[in-house]
Each structure stands twice: as structure tokens, then as C-alpha cells.
Design an enzyme around this catalytic site. Structure first.
Site, PDB file in Angstrom:
ATOM      1  N   ALA A  99       0.783  -1.328   0.214  1.00  0.00           N
ATOM      2  CA  ALA A  99       0.036   0.447  -0.054  1.00  0.00           C
ATOM      3  C   ALA A  99       1.017   1.022  -0.070  1.00  0.00           C
ATOM      4  O   ALA A  99       0.325   1.939  -0.148  1.00  0.00           O
ATOM      5  CB  ALA A  99      -1.107   0.275   1.233  1.00  0.00           C
ATOM      6  N   ASP A 100       2.065   0.987  -0.298  1.00  0.00           N
ATOM      7  CA  ASP A 100       2.577   2.494   0.040  1.00  0.00           C
ATOM      8  C   ASP A 100       2.881   2.913  -1.229  1.00  0.00           C
ATOM      9  O   ASP A 100       3.335   1.990  -2.183  1.00  0.00           O
ATOM     10  CB  ASP A 100       4.594   1.728   0.071  1.00  0.00           C
ATOM     11  CG  ASP A 100       5.446   2.963   1.052  1.00  0.00           C
ATOM     12  OD1 ASP A 100       5.089   3.522   1.503  1.00  0.00           O
ATOM     13  OD2 ASP A 100       5.556   3.229  -0.180  1.00  0.00           O
ATOM     14  N   ILE A 101       2.941   4.707  -1.009  1.00  0.00           N
ATOM     15  CA  ILE A 101       2.785   4.806  -2.477  1.00  0.00           C
ATOM     16  C   ILE A 101       4.110   5.814  -3.473  1.00  0.00           C
ATOM     17  O   ILE A 101       3.655   5.468  -4.484  1.00  0.00           O
ATOM     18  CB  ILE A 101       2.141   6.222  -2.256  1.00  0.00           C
ATOM     19  CG1 ILE A 101       0.743   6.511  -1.440  1.00  0.00           C
ATOM     20  CG2 ILE A 101       2.298   7.720  -3.259  1.00  0.00           C
ATOM     21  CD1 ILE A 101      -0.302   5.937  -2.304  1.00  0.00           C
TER      22      ILE A 101
END
EC number: 3.2.2.21
Length: 287
Positions: free
Chosen positions: A241-243
Site C-alpha cells: 500500500a506504500d505510495i
């Protein structure tokens, strides 16, 4: 005062460590002197400042470590934080045969360096979640300046017992959202009261830590994965989920859009069992 020279198995690129540490304004980094001063709490809870200075280079890494007291305890912590007992050549050899070989060649010798304590890491992750990086660092800086300790010009995160005694409004005054204030203080209260034992975490498997921490209000998968990676040094984490990771993959693989999580998961299979290093080097590629 004590001093100790330490030689580390190459490659180990300390200047890249300093580059990454200098992103956080709380870290006492001197790039010209090639050193960082690290605040570490001893077993009594007192802040000790340990200076780590590079003497060698990536191919022959050597360091001069110095402090005032607690040499044995402090050296153990410094070796843990800077991961001096992990051999990066194994990691580089693994990635030389993968789709990330170019990134690993460019950033060869960059180690996975940990936050200075598991509590620091957990608080930073809770405060940083869902914020842009610039404001995230501003908020942690306000938090530490307001409630932490300064010794010899170096700031140290507060103790959980200190934060446990705060009112939510104390953090709201620093521009924390109400929920972020609650998560920060409530988690600190759990630690201070002994409901959550951080000293148990190093002895637990990744999956068990995830199950334990995910039950805490305000701690989601991204936060747990970052605590595992930068609090405990676990080598095989990949926060889908890390942008930043999504943007790095988009750039490296020249994609039109940020990749979906199932695409990232499929890509990452060849990077195991060193997914944490894949994450780190992908972040480095866009910093």
C-alpha cells in the site's frame, strides 16, 4: 569516554546511510565529517549519545564509535541499528539475477538501517501515516521537541510513559488530528501499562507480530510492516500500500499507471527472501 574501531564486511556504503538519515531533521548528521550522533536510552532509561564516524569507504568499511558510558550496551545497539552483522553481498548476489538488478547495482552497499528504538519507529509510523512526507517530518519534529529530551544538541524521542500522561489536546495543539492524537497516546499507554510489551517483539515471528499489533486501534498493515522493517530489521517485508513503492515501480518498469497490488505481489516473488531490501532500494531510486 570510550572509543572503539569497528570493521564491517563490505560492501557497506555509509555515505548513502547519511543521505537517508539526513532526510529526517531530527537526526544529527554531519555529512562533511561523515558522522552521525545517535541518541540511545540505556536500560535505566537515560539518554546516551553515541557518535558513529566513517573512516573507510564502501569497499573497506571501518568506523570509529565513541560515547561517554555503557560501552557494551551501546555497541550492541549500534551494531543492531546499522546492521553491521548482516552481509550485503548475499543480497546483491540475489538481486543481480532479478528485474531490479540495475537499481541494486546503482545503489550497491546501501544497508537497511533501523530507527533508534522500536518505540521511536512505532510512534513515527503512527504519526506519518496518511501524510505527505514533508508535513510528516514537521509533525514528528514538533512531537519530539515538545515532549522528548535533548542532550548535547541531539534530540531523543520521549518515553512512552511521558506520552501516556498527555491529554489528546496536547497533541491537537501541535496540529495532530484527533484520531492521530488518540492513536499516539493510547498506544503509548498500552506500552507504559505493560499491556503491549515491545521487548517481546524481537523474539516473535513476523506473522505473530502482525496478528498482535493489527488489533491495536490506529495500527494497520502498513504501520506493522514498517515497524517490522525499520524497528526490528526483518528482511522480507514489502508494503504493497506504500505510495512511494508504487511510484518507484511505475518509474522503474516504465508503466503508464501505478501498479495494482496484485501486480506488485506477482512482481515481488522473485525478490524474496529480501523484500525489505527491494523496498529500500526502490525508495532510494526515487529519493
Amino acid at each position: 569516554m570510550w572509543k572503539e574501531k569497528v570493521s564491517v564486511t563490505p560492501p557497506y556504503h555509509f555515505d548513502r546511510v547519511l543521505d537517508r538519515l539526513s532526510l529526517d531533521p531530527l537526526n544529527a548528521v554531519d555529512r562533511e565529517a561523515r558522522e552521525v550522533r545517535v541518541p540511545i536510552r540505556n536500560q535505566a532509561g537515560d539518554v546516551c549519545i553515541v557518535k558513529v564516524q566513517a573512516l573507510g569507504h564502501a569497499g573497506e568499511p571501518e568506523f570509529l564509535v565513541s560515547g561517554e558510558t555503557d560501552q557494551g550496551e551501546m555497541m550492541k545497539e549500534i551494531k543492531r541499528i546499522f546492521q553491521w552483522e548482516n552481509h550485503l553481498q548475499h543480497v546483491l548476489d540475489h538481486f543481480s539475477k532479478t528485474s531490479l538488478s540495475a537499481i541494486f547495482e546503482e545503489h550497491a552497499g546501501t544497508p537497511l538501517v533501523l530507527d533508534y528504538s522500536v518505540y521511536n519507529c512505532m510512534m513515527k509510523c503512527i504519526i506519518h501515516q496518511q501524510l505527505n512526507l514533508s508535513f510528516a517530518y514537521t509533525l514528528t519534529e514538533r512531537f519530539v521537541h515538545a515532549f522528548g529530551e535533548q542532550k548535547d544538541g541531539v534530540w531523543c524521542y520521549p518515553k512512552p510513559e511521558t506520552i501516556a500522561e498527555l491529554d489528546y489536546q496536547d497533541l491537537r495543539d501541535l496540529q495532530f488530528s484527533m484520531r492521530k492524537a488518540e492513536y499516539t497516546i493510547d498506544t503509548s499507554r498500552m506500552i507504559a501499562e505493560g499491556t503491549l510489551s515491545l521487548s517481546e517483539l524481537p523474539h516473535m515471528a513476523d506473522e505473530d507480530i502482525m496478528k498482535k499489533l493489527i488489533k491495536i486501534r490506529g495500527i494497520g498493515p502498513w504501520t506493522v510492516q514498517n515497524v517490522l522493517m525499520f524497528g526490528l530489521g526483518r528482511p522480507n517485508l514489502f508494503p504493497l500500500a506504500d505510495i512511494g513503492l508504487q511510484n518507484a515501480i511505475k518509474r522503474h518498469f516504465q508503466l503508464d499507471d501505478k501498479p495494482a497490488k496484485d501486480v506488485m505481489l506477482a512482481m515481488s516473488k522473485e525478490w524474496e527472501p529480501y523484500l525489505s531490501y527491494a523496498s529500500l532500494y526502490l525508495w532510494r531510486s526515487i529519493e
